[in-house]
Enzyme design. Structure first.
Site, PDB file in Angstrom:
ATOM      1  N   LYS A  39      -6.809 -11.577  12.017  1.00 38.02           N
ATOM      2  CA  LYS A  39      -5.968 -10.536  12.620  1.00 38.02           C
ATOM      3  C   LYS A  39      -5.583 -10.790  14.083  1.00 38.02           C
ATOM      4  O   LYS A  39      -4.421 -10.863  14.402  1.00 38.02           O
ATOM      5  CB  LYS A  39      -6.632  -9.183  12.444  1.00 38.02           C
ATOM      6  CG  LYS A  39      -6.535  -8.738  10.982  1.00 38.02           C
ATOM      7  CD  LYS A  39      -6.947  -7.314  10.765  1.00 38.02           C
ATOM      8  CE  LYS A  39      -6.568  -6.824   9.398  1.00 38.02           C
ATOM      9  NZ  LYS A  39      -7.661  -6.780   8.424  1.00 38.02           N
ATOM     10  N   TYR A  46       0.812  -1.215   0.000  1.00 31.06           N
ATOM     11  CA  TYR A  46       0.000   0.000   0.000  1.00 31.06           C
ATOM     12  C   TYR A  46       0.845   1.264   0.000  1.00 31.06           C
ATOM     13  O   TYR A  46       0.517   2.233   0.681  1.00 31.06           O
ATOM     14  CB  TYR A  46      -0.921   0.026   1.229  1.00 31.06           C
ATOM     15  CG  TYR A  46      -2.101  -0.886   1.084  1.00 31.06           C
ATOM     16  CD1 TYR A  46      -3.176  -0.505   0.288  1.00 31.06           C
ATOM     17  CD2 TYR A  46      -2.137  -2.116   1.710  1.00 31.06           C
ATOM     18  CE1 TYR A  46      -4.262  -1.335   0.137  1.00 31.06           C
ATOM     19  CE2 TYR A  46      -3.216  -2.967   1.561  1.00 31.06           C
ATOM     20  CZ  TYR A  46      -4.280  -2.566   0.770  1.00 31.06           C
ATOM     21  OH  TYR A  46      -5.344  -3.392   0.613  1.00 31.06           O
ATOM     22  N   ASP A  75     -17.341 -12.282   8.134  1.00 26.20           N
ATOM     23  CA  ASP A  75     -15.902 -12.033   8.054  1.00 26.20           C
ATOM     24  C   ASP A  75     -15.483 -11.296   9.324  1.00 26.20           C
ATOM     25  O   ASP A  75     -15.598 -10.082   9.418  1.00 26.20           O
ATOM     26  CB  ASP A  75     -15.584 -11.208   6.802  1.00 26.20           C
ATOM     27  CG  ASP A  75     -14.104 -10.855   6.697  1.00 26.20           C
ATOM     28  OD1 ASP A  75     -13.350 -11.148   7.653  1.00 26.20           O
ATOM     29  OD2 ASP A  75     -13.717 -10.262   5.675  1.00 26.20           O
ATOM     30  N   TYR A  95     -14.650  -4.631   2.579  1.00 28.92           N
ATOM     31  CA  TYR A  95     -13.260  -5.044   2.358  1.00 28.92           C
ATOM     32  C   TYR A  95     -13.080  -6.442   2.936  1.00 28.92           C
ATOM     33  O   TYR A  95     -13.294  -6.668   4.128  1.00 28.92           O
ATOM     34  CB  TYR A  95     -12.249  -4.085   3.007  1.00 28.92           C
ATOM     35  CG  TYR A  95     -10.831  -4.570   2.780  1.00 28.92           C
ATOM     36  CD1 TYR A  95     -10.233  -4.416   1.539  1.00 28.92           C
ATOM     37  CD2 TYR A  95     -10.135  -5.237   3.779  1.00 28.92           C
ATOM     38  CE1 TYR A  95      -8.949  -4.904   1.296  1.00 28.92           C
ATOM     39  CE2 TYR A  95      -8.854  -5.719   3.550  1.00 28.92           C
ATOM     40  CZ  TYR A  95      -8.268  -5.555   2.308  1.00 28.92           C
ATOM     41  OH  TYR A  95      -7.008  -6.043   2.074  1.00 28.92           O
TER      42      TYR A  95
END
Ligand SMILES: *Cc1c(COP(=O)(O)O)cnc(C)c1O
Length: 421
Positions: free
Chosen positions: A263, A15, A234, A142
Protein backbone atom coordinates in the site's frame (compact mmCIF):
# COMPACT_ATOMS: atom_id res chain seq x y z
CA UNK A 1 -24.10 12.43 -20.20
CA UNK A 2 -21.92 13.52 -17.33
CA UNK A 3 -18.91 11.49 -16.19
CA UNK A 4 -20.79 9.54 -13.50
CA UNK A 5 -23.47 8.54 -16.02
CA UNK A 6 -20.89 7.48 -18.60
CA UNK A 7 -19.11 5.51 -15.85
CA UNK A 8 -22.25 3.55 -15.05
CA UNK A 9 -22.61 2.59 -18.72
CA UNK A 10 -19.25 0.82 -18.85
CA UNK A 11 -17.70 0.31 -15.42
CA UNK A 12 -18.00 -2.32 -12.69
CA UNK A 13 -16.61 -0.95 -9.41
CA UNK A 14 -14.79 -2.88 -6.68
CA UNK A 15 -16.68 -3.90 -3.54
CA UNK A 16 -19.78 -2.25 -4.93
CA UNK A 17 -23.34 -3.52 -5.29
CA UNK A 18 -23.93 -1.81 -8.63
CA UNK A 19 -27.71 -2.08 -8.33
CA UNK A 20 -28.07 0.04 -5.22
CA UNK A 21 -24.87 2.11 -5.15
CA UNK A 22 -25.09 5.86 -5.51
CA UNK A 23 -23.39 7.20 -8.65
CA UNK A 24 -19.61 7.51 -8.15
CA UNK A 25 -18.15 10.92 -7.40
CA UNK A 26 -15.94 12.06 -10.29
CA UNK A 27 -12.56 13.27 -8.98
CA UNK A 28 -10.46 15.33 -11.35
CA UNK A 29 -7.57 16.58 -9.23
CA UNK A 30 -5.63 15.84 -6.07
CA UNK A 31 -3.33 17.99 -4.00
CA UNK A 32 -1.95 17.34 -0.53
CA UNK A 33 -4.62 15.74 1.63
CA UNK A 34 -7.42 16.90 -0.67
CA UNK A 35 -9.29 15.54 -3.68
CA UNK A 36 -11.30 17.81 -5.94
CA UNK A 37 -14.50 16.73 -7.69
CA UNK A 38 -15.59 17.71 -11.19
CA UNK A 39 -18.10 20.16 -9.72
CA UNK A 40 -15.40 21.81 -7.60
CA UNK A 41 -16.30 20.15 -4.29
CA UNK A 42 -13.27 19.56 -2.11
CA UNK A 43 -12.85 16.39 -0.03
CA UNK A 44 -10.32 15.70 2.70
CA UNK A 45 -9.00 12.20 2.10
CA UNK A 46 -9.05 10.99 5.72
CA UNK A 47 -8.47 7.35 4.73
CA UNK A 48 -5.57 7.93 2.34
CA UNK A 49 -7.54 6.53 -0.61
CA UNK A 50 -7.91 2.99 0.74
CA UNK A 51 -4.84 3.33 2.99
CA UNK A 52 -2.24 3.80 0.25
CA UNK A 53 -1.36 7.49 0.27
CA UNK A 54 1.31 8.68 2.69
CA UNK A 55 2.75 11.95 1.32
CA UNK A 56 -0.38 13.55 -0.18
CA UNK A 57 -1.91 13.45 -3.65
CA UNK A 58 -0.04 14.26 -6.86
CA UNK A 59 3.13 14.96 -4.94
CA UNK A 60 5.37 17.05 -7.24
CA UNK A 61 8.60 15.28 -6.24
CA UNK A 62 7.21 11.80 -6.92
CA UNK A 63 5.60 13.06 -10.15
CA UNK A 64 8.93 14.49 -11.34
CA UNK A 65 10.82 11.26 -10.63
CA UNK A 66 8.16 9.22 -12.43
CA UNK A 67 8.26 11.53 -15.46
CA UNK A 68 12.05 11.30 -15.64
CA UNK A 69 11.90 7.51 -15.43
CA UNK A 70 9.24 7.27 -18.14
CA UNK A 71 11.50 9.11 -20.57
CA UNK A 72 14.51 6.97 -19.61
CA UNK A 73 13.05 3.42 -19.48
CA UNK A 74 9.38 2.61 -19.07
CA UNK A 75 9.65 -1.17 -18.76
CA UNK A 76 11.86 -4.17 -19.37
CA UNK A 77 11.35 -7.90 -18.88
CA UNK A 78 12.74 -8.80 -15.42
CA UNK A 79 13.84 -12.38 -16.10
CA UNK A 80 17.33 -12.31 -17.54
CA UNK A 81 17.43 -8.49 -17.27
CA UNK A 82 17.63 -5.93 -14.52
CA UNK A 83 17.65 -2.13 -14.19
CA UNK A 84 19.04 0.47 -11.77
CA UNK A 85 15.77 1.32 -10.00
CA UNK A 86 14.97 -2.28 -9.03
CA UNK A 87 18.44 -2.81 -7.56
CA UNK A 88 18.61 0.53 -5.75
CA UNK A 89 15.14 0.09 -4.26
CA UNK A 90 15.96 -3.39 -2.95
CA UNK A 91 19.27 -2.16 -1.50
CA UNK A 92 17.67 0.80 0.24
CA UNK A 93 14.62 -1.04 1.57
CA UNK A 94 16.52 -4.08 2.83
CA UNK A 95 18.78 -1.65 4.71
CA UNK A 96 15.86 -0.33 6.79
CA UNK A 97 13.94 -3.61 7.25
CA UNK A 98 14.66 -6.09 10.07
CA UNK A 99 18.25 -7.07 9.32
CA UNK A 100 17.49 -10.72 8.52
CA UNK A 101 15.63 -9.66 5.35
CA UNK A 102 18.08 -10.29 2.50
CA UNK A 103 16.24 -10.71 -0.82
CA UNK A 104 13.50 -8.74 -2.59
CA UNK A 105 10.90 -10.25 -4.93
CA UNK A 106 8.73 -7.74 -6.78
CA UNK A 107 5.13 -8.11 -7.88
CA UNK A 108 2.07 -5.98 -8.57
CA UNK A 109 -0.02 -5.40 -5.45
CA UNK A 110 -0.67 -6.56 -1.90
CA UNK A 111 -2.49 -9.74 -2.89
CA UNK A 112 0.32 -10.85 -5.19
CA UNK A 113 2.91 -9.98 -2.52
CA UNK A 114 1.01 -12.40 -0.24
CA UNK A 115 0.72 -15.06 -2.96
CA UNK A 116 4.49 -14.93 -3.40
CA UNK A 117 5.03 -15.21 0.36
CA UNK A 118 2.76 -18.26 0.59
CA UNK A 119 4.45 -19.94 -2.37
CA UNK A 120 7.91 -19.21 -0.93
CA UNK A 121 6.94 -20.93 2.34
CA UNK A 122 5.16 -23.91 0.85
CA UNK A 123 7.92 -24.54 -1.66
CA UNK A 124 10.61 -23.99 0.97
CA UNK A 125 9.36 -27.12 2.76
CA UNK A 126 8.68 -28.91 -0.52
CA UNK A 127 12.26 -28.29 -1.66
CA UNK A 128 13.48 -29.62 1.68
CA UNK A 129 11.42 -32.77 1.17
CA UNK A 130 9.16 -32.16 4.18
CA UNK A 131 5.38 -32.46 4.14
CA UNK A 132 4.54 -29.17 5.78
CA UNK A 133 1.55 -27.79 3.93
CA UNK A 134 -0.64 -26.27 6.64
CA UNK A 135 -0.78 -22.52 7.15
CA UNK A 136 -1.80 -20.84 10.39
CA UNK A 137 -3.57 -17.46 10.27
CA UNK A 138 -5.62 -15.29 12.58
CA UNK A 139 -9.39 -15.36 12.63
CA UNK A 140 -10.81 -12.35 10.76
CA UNK A 141 -7.52 -11.89 8.91
CA UNK A 142 -7.44 -10.11 5.57
CA UNK A 143 -4.58 -10.80 3.18
CA UNK A 144 -6.07 -9.98 -0.21
CA UNK A 145 -8.61 -11.03 -2.82
CA UNK A 146 -6.77 -13.54 -5.03
CA UNK A 147 -7.42 -17.21 -4.23
CA UNK A 148 -4.35 -17.94 -2.12
CA UNK A 149 -4.62 -14.67 -0.24
CA UNK A 150 -8.36 -15.23 0.19
CA UNK A 151 -7.69 -18.73 1.55
CA UNK A 152 -5.50 -17.42 4.36
CA UNK A 153 -8.07 -14.71 5.12
CA UNK A 154 -10.97 -15.23 7.50
CA UNK A 155 -14.14 -16.67 6.02
CA UNK A 156 -16.80 -14.00 5.74
CA UNK A 157 -19.57 -12.61 3.59
CA UNK A 158 -16.84 -11.56 1.16
CA UNK A 159 -15.55 -15.10 0.65
CA UNK A 160 -18.87 -16.97 0.99
CA UNK A 161 -19.30 -17.67 -2.74
CA UNK A 162 -15.87 -19.33 -2.85
CA UNK A 163 -15.53 -20.96 0.58
CA UNK A 164 -15.72 -24.52 -0.72
CA UNK A 165 -12.82 -23.84 -3.10
CA UNK A 166 -10.45 -22.20 -0.64
CA UNK A 167 -7.68 -24.34 0.85
CA UNK A 168 -7.94 -25.23 4.50
CA UNK A 169 -6.21 -22.99 6.97
CA UNK A 170 -5.82 -23.27 10.74
CA UNK A 171 -7.39 -20.10 12.13
CA UNK A 172 -6.37 -19.04 15.63
CA UNK A 173 -7.48 -16.26 17.98
CA UNK A 174 -5.50 -13.07 18.41
CA UNK A 175 -3.07 -13.53 21.28
CA UNK A 176 -3.64 -11.96 24.68
CA UNK A 177 -2.56 -12.50 28.27
CA UNK A 178 -5.19 -15.19 28.81
CA UNK A 179 -4.81 -17.38 25.75
CA UNK A 180 -1.13 -17.09 24.83
CA UNK A 181 -0.07 -20.36 26.48
CA UNK A 182 -2.96 -22.24 24.85
CA UNK A 183 -2.06 -20.80 21.43
CA UNK A 184 1.55 -21.84 21.87
CA UNK A 185 0.68 -25.42 22.74
CA UNK A 186 -1.82 -25.53 19.87
CA UNK A 187 0.97 -24.57 17.45
CA UNK A 188 3.36 -27.10 18.99
CA UNK A 189 0.69 -29.75 18.52
CA UNK A 190 0.20 -28.86 14.81
CA UNK A 191 3.87 -28.21 14.14
CA UNK A 192 4.76 -31.32 12.11
CA UNK A 193 2.41 -30.13 9.36
CA UNK A 194 2.68 -26.35 9.65
CA UNK A 195 4.70 -24.51 7.02
CA UNK A 196 4.05 -21.00 8.16
CA UNK A 197 2.09 -18.50 10.18
CA UNK A 198 0.82 -15.42 8.36
CA UNK A 199 -0.36 -12.36 10.26
CA UNK A 200 -1.11 -8.67 10.03
CA UNK A 201 1.19 -7.31 12.74
CA UNK A 202 -0.57 -5.19 15.43
CA UNK A 203 -3.60 -4.15 13.36
CA UNK A 204 -6.15 -6.20 11.43
CA UNK A 205 -7.22 -3.47 9.05
CA UNK A 206 -10.11 -4.86 7.04
CA UNK A 207 -11.53 -6.70 10.06
CA UNK A 208 -12.40 -3.26 11.47
CA UNK A 209 -9.06 -1.91 12.68
CA UNK A 210 -8.82 -4.59 15.35
CA UNK A 211 -5.65 -4.08 17.37
CA UNK A 212 -3.61 -6.38 19.57
CA UNK A 213 -0.52 -6.10 21.70
CA UNK A 214 2.99 -6.33 20.29
CA UNK A 215 4.11 -8.16 23.41
CA UNK A 216 1.87 -11.20 22.77
CA UNK A 217 2.52 -11.20 19.03
CA UNK A 218 6.23 -11.27 19.83
CA UNK A 219 5.76 -14.20 22.20
CA UNK A 220 3.78 -16.11 19.57
CA UNK A 221 6.35 -15.32 16.88
CA UNK A 222 9.22 -16.47 19.10
CA UNK A 223 7.37 -19.72 19.76
CA UNK A 224 6.79 -20.33 16.04
CA UNK A 225 10.46 -19.66 15.39
CA UNK A 226 11.36 -22.26 18.02
CA UNK A 227 9.07 -24.77 16.29
CA UNK A 228 10.48 -24.06 12.83
CA UNK A 229 7.26 -22.45 11.61
CA UNK A 230 8.00 -19.70 9.08
CA UNK A 231 6.74 -16.24 10.01
CA UNK A 232 5.07 -14.12 7.31
CA UNK A 233 4.47 -10.53 8.38
CA UNK A 234 1.88 -9.04 6.04
CA UNK A 235 2.84 -5.36 6.27
CA UNK A 236 0.87 -4.42 3.17
CA UNK A 237 -1.16 -2.04 5.33
CA UNK A 238 1.08 -1.43 8.36
CA UNK A 239 4.30 -0.68 6.45
CA UNK A 240 5.82 2.77 5.94
CA UNK A 241 4.95 4.54 9.15
CA UNK A 242 1.30 3.66 9.74
CA UNK A 243 1.93 2.26 13.20
CA UNK A 244 4.14 5.15 14.30
CA UNK A 245 7.38 3.30 13.53
CA UNK A 246 8.62 2.63 9.97
CA UNK A 247 7.29 -0.95 10.09
CA UNK A 248 4.97 -2.74 12.51
CA UNK A 249 7.69 -5.38 12.82
CA UNK A 250 9.82 -2.69 14.49
CA UNK A 251 7.52 -3.04 17.53
CA UNK A 252 8.63 -6.64 18.19
CA UNK A 253 11.97 -8.34 18.89
CA UNK A 254 11.41 -11.49 16.81
CA UNK A 255 12.14 -10.91 13.14
CA UNK A 256 9.75 -12.35 10.54
CA UNK A 257 11.10 -14.71 7.86
CA UNK A 258 9.08 -13.08 5.11
CA UNK A 259 7.53 -9.63 4.78
CA UNK A 260 4.89 -8.34 2.35
CA UNK A 261 4.51 -4.71 1.28
CA UNK A 262 2.36 -2.75 -1.08
CA UNK A 263 0.00 0.00 0.00
CA UNK A 264 2.43 2.76 1.05
CA UNK A 265 5.28 1.42 -1.10
CA UNK A 266 4.90 3.98 -3.90
CA UNK A 267 3.50 6.60 -1.56
CA UNK A 268 0.08 5.77 -2.95
CA UNK A 269 1.00 6.67 -6.51
CA UNK A 270 0.68 3.37 -8.31
CA UNK A 271 0.29 -0.38 -7.91
CA UNK A 272 3.36 -2.26 -6.76
CA UNK A 273 4.11 -5.22 -4.51
CA UNK A 274 7.16 -6.47 -2.71
CA UNK A 275 7.94 -9.66 -0.80
CA UNK A 276 11.21 -9.89 1.10
CA UNK A 277 12.75 -12.96 2.70
CA UNK A 278 15.69 -14.32 4.64
CA UNK A 279 18.82 -15.85 3.17
CA UNK A 280 17.68 -19.22 4.53
CA UNK A 281 14.51 -19.22 2.47
CA UNK A 282 16.31 -17.99 -0.63
CA UNK A 283 18.98 -20.68 -0.24
CA UNK A 284 16.37 -23.46 -0.17
CA UNK A 285 15.63 -22.65 -3.82
CA UNK A 286 19.26 -22.79 -4.98
CA UNK A 287 19.90 -26.05 -6.75
CA UNK A 288 21.10 -27.70 -9.94
CA UNK A 289 17.65 -29.24 -9.98
CA UNK A 290 15.46 -26.85 -12.00
CA UNK A 291 12.39 -28.14 -10.14
CA UNK A 292 13.51 -26.21 -7.09
CA UNK A 293 13.07 -22.86 -8.88
CA UNK A 294 10.44 -20.39 -7.67
CA UNK A 295 8.25 -20.44 -10.76
CA UNK A 296 6.44 -17.19 -10.19
CA UNK A 297 6.44 -13.84 -11.95
CA UNK A 298 4.25 -11.19 -13.50
CA UNK A 299 4.50 -9.36 -16.81
CA UNK A 300 5.22 -6.10 -15.02
CA UNK A 301 7.49 -7.48 -12.28
CA UNK A 302 9.77 -4.68 -11.03
CA UNK A 303 8.34 -2.13 -13.43
CA UNK A 304 10.90 0.71 -13.57
CA UNK A 305 8.24 3.43 -13.22
CA UNK A 306 6.86 1.79 -10.08
CA UNK A 307 10.42 1.47 -8.76
CA UNK A 308 11.01 5.17 -9.42
CA UNK A 309 7.80 6.04 -7.59
CA UNK A 310 8.83 3.83 -4.65
CA UNK A 311 12.33 5.35 -4.53
CA UNK A 312 10.91 8.88 -4.59
CA UNK A 313 8.40 7.97 -1.87
CA UNK A 314 11.23 6.47 0.19
CA UNK A 315 13.25 9.71 -0.13
CA UNK A 316 10.30 11.62 1.32
CA UNK A 317 9.60 8.96 3.93
CA UNK A 318 13.15 9.19 5.29
CA UNK A 319 13.04 12.99 5.63
CA UNK A 320 12.98 14.04 9.25
CA UNK A 321 9.85 16.10 8.71
CA UNK A 322 7.88 12.95 7.80
CA UNK A 323 8.60 11.26 11.13
CA UNK A 324 7.75 14.55 12.85
CA UNK A 325 4.42 14.59 11.02
CA UNK A 326 3.76 11.00 12.03
CA UNK A 327 4.51 11.83 15.68
CA UNK A 328 2.25 14.88 15.45
CA UNK A 329 -0.67 12.79 14.12
CA UNK A 330 -0.10 10.15 16.80
CA UNK A 331 -0.30 12.78 19.55
CA UNK A 332 -3.35 14.55 18.11
CA UNK A 333 -5.21 11.25 17.60
CA UNK A 334 -4.52 10.31 21.23
CA UNK A 335 -5.81 13.64 22.51
CA UNK A 336 -8.99 13.36 20.44
CA UNK A 337 -9.58 9.75 21.51
CA UNK A 338 -9.28 10.85 25.12
CA UNK A 339 -11.79 13.61 24.52
CA UNK A 340 -14.55 11.47 22.94
CA UNK A 341 -14.01 8.38 25.08
CA UNK A 342 -16.94 8.92 27.44
CA UNK A 343 -19.49 9.90 24.77
CA UNK A 344 -22.64 7.81 24.91
CA UNK A 345 -22.43 7.04 21.16
CA UNK A 346 -18.88 5.67 21.46
CA UNK A 347 -18.43 2.03 22.37
CA UNK A 348 -14.63 1.97 22.26
CA UNK A 349 -11.69 3.86 20.80
CA UNK A 350 -8.50 2.20 19.54
CA UNK A 351 -5.26 3.67 18.30
CA UNK A 352 -2.04 2.30 16.87
CA UNK A 353 0.23 5.03 15.56
CA UNK A 354 -1.49 7.11 12.89
CA UNK A 355 -4.52 4.79 12.83
CA UNK A 356 -7.41 5.87 15.03
CA UNK A 357 -10.59 3.79 15.16
CA UNK A 358 -13.85 4.70 16.88
CA UNK A 359 -16.47 2.04 17.38
CA UNK A 360 -19.98 3.41 17.27
CA UNK A 361 -22.53 2.19 19.81
CA UNK A 362 -25.19 0.37 17.80
CA UNK A 363 -27.26 -1.61 20.26
CA UNK A 364 -27.47 -4.97 18.53
CA UNK A 365 -26.90 -4.36 14.82
CA UNK A 366 -23.13 -4.33 14.22
CA UNK A 367 -22.97 -5.81 10.74
CA UNK A 368 -20.83 -4.35 7.96
CA UNK A 369 -24.05 -3.97 6.05
CA UNK A 370 -25.85 -2.04 8.77
CA UNK A 371 -27.68 1.12 7.81
CA UNK A 372 -25.51 3.05 10.26
CA UNK A 373 -22.49 2.54 8.05
CA UNK A 374 -24.15 4.16 5.02
CA UNK A 375 -25.52 6.98 7.15
CA UNK A 376 -22.08 7.79 8.56
CA UNK A 377 -20.41 7.53 5.17
CA UNK A 378 -22.88 10.00 3.67
CA UNK A 379 -22.73 12.32 6.66
CA UNK A 380 -18.98 12.80 6.29
CA UNK A 381 -19.12 13.11 2.52
CA UNK A 382 -21.63 15.91 2.94
CA UNK A 383 -19.11 17.59 5.24
CA UNK A 384 -16.35 17.18 2.62
CA UNK A 385 -14.54 14.34 4.35
CA UNK A 386 -13.89 10.90 2.91
CA UNK A 387 -14.29 8.37 5.70
CA UNK A 388 -15.32 4.83 4.87
CA UNK A 389 -16.66 3.10 7.96
CA UNK A 390 -16.16 -0.65 8.30
CA UNK A 391 -19.57 -1.53 9.73
CA UNK A 392 -19.90 0.59 12.87
CA UNK A 393 -16.18 1.38 13.00
CA UNK A 394 -15.03 4.77 11.81
CA UNK A 395 -11.32 5.13 11.29
CA UNK A 396 -8.97 7.94 10.37
CA UNK A 397 -5.65 7.19 8.75
CA UNK A 398 -4.60 10.29 6.86
CA UNK A 399 -1.65 11.06 4.60
CA UNK A 400 1.15 12.22 6.92
CA UNK A 401 1.14 15.71 5.40
CA UNK A 402 -2.34 16.42 6.80
CA UNK A 403 -2.41 19.79 8.57
CA UNK A 404 -3.48 20.38 12.16
CA UNK A 405 -6.41 22.41 10.82
CA UNK A 406 -7.58 19.58 8.60
CA UNK A 407 -7.28 17.10 11.46
CA UNK A 408 -9.21 19.39 13.79
CA UNK A 409 -11.92 19.79 11.16
CA UNK A 410 -12.25 15.98 10.92
CA UNK A 411 -12.34 15.60 14.71
CA UNK A 412 -14.94 18.35 15.07
CA UNK A 413 -17.12 16.82 12.38
CA UNK A 414 -16.93 13.44 14.09
CA UNK A 415 -17.87 15.14 17.35
CA UNK A 416 -20.89 16.64 15.61
CA UNK A 417 -21.84 13.27 14.07
CA UNK A 418 -21.70 11.69 17.51
CA UNK A 419 -24.39 14.11 18.67
CA UNK A 420 -26.43 14.03 15.45
CA UNK A 421 -26.57 10.33 14.55
C1 LIG B 1 -5.02 -4.34 1.30
C2 LIG B 1 -4.33 -5.51 1.91
C3 LIG B 1 -3.91 -6.59 1.12
C4 LIG B 1 -4.22 -6.68 -0.36
O1 LIG B 1 -3.59 -5.69 -1.09
P1 LIG B 1 -4.16 -5.31 -2.55
O2 LIG B 1 -3.13 -4.38 -3.09
O3 LIG B 1 -5.48 -4.65 -2.31
O4 LIG B 1 -4.28 -6.58 -3.32
C5 LIG B 1 -3.21 -7.60 1.73
N1 LIG B 1 -2.93 -7.57 3.04
C6 LIG B 1 -3.33 -6.56 3.83
C7 LIG B 1 -2.97 -6.58 5.28
C8 LIG B 1 -4.06 -5.51 3.30
O5 LIG B 1 -4.49 -4.52 4.10
Amino acid sequence: MNLAERDLQVIWHPYTQMKTALPPIPIVRGEGTCLYAEDGTKYIDAISSWWVNIHGHSHPYIAKKIAEQLLQLEHVIFAGFTHPGAVELAERLLAILPFNQKKAFYSDNGSTAVEVAIKMCLQYWHNKGEQRTKIVAFKNAYHGDTFGAMSVSGRSAFTAAFDSLLFEVEFIDLPNGNNIEALKSHISHLKPHVSSFIFEPLVQGSAGMIMYEAKYLDELMAHCRKEGVMLIADEVFTGFGRTGKPFASDHVQTQPDIMCFSKGLTGGTMAFGLTTCTQEIYDAFLSDDKMKTLFHGHSYTANPVACAAALASLDLFLEQSTQQNIDRIVAKHAAFAEKVKGHRSIKTTRQTGTILALEWETGDNTSYFSGLRDKLYQYFLNAGIILRPLGNVIYILPPYCITDNELDYIYNTIGQALDDI
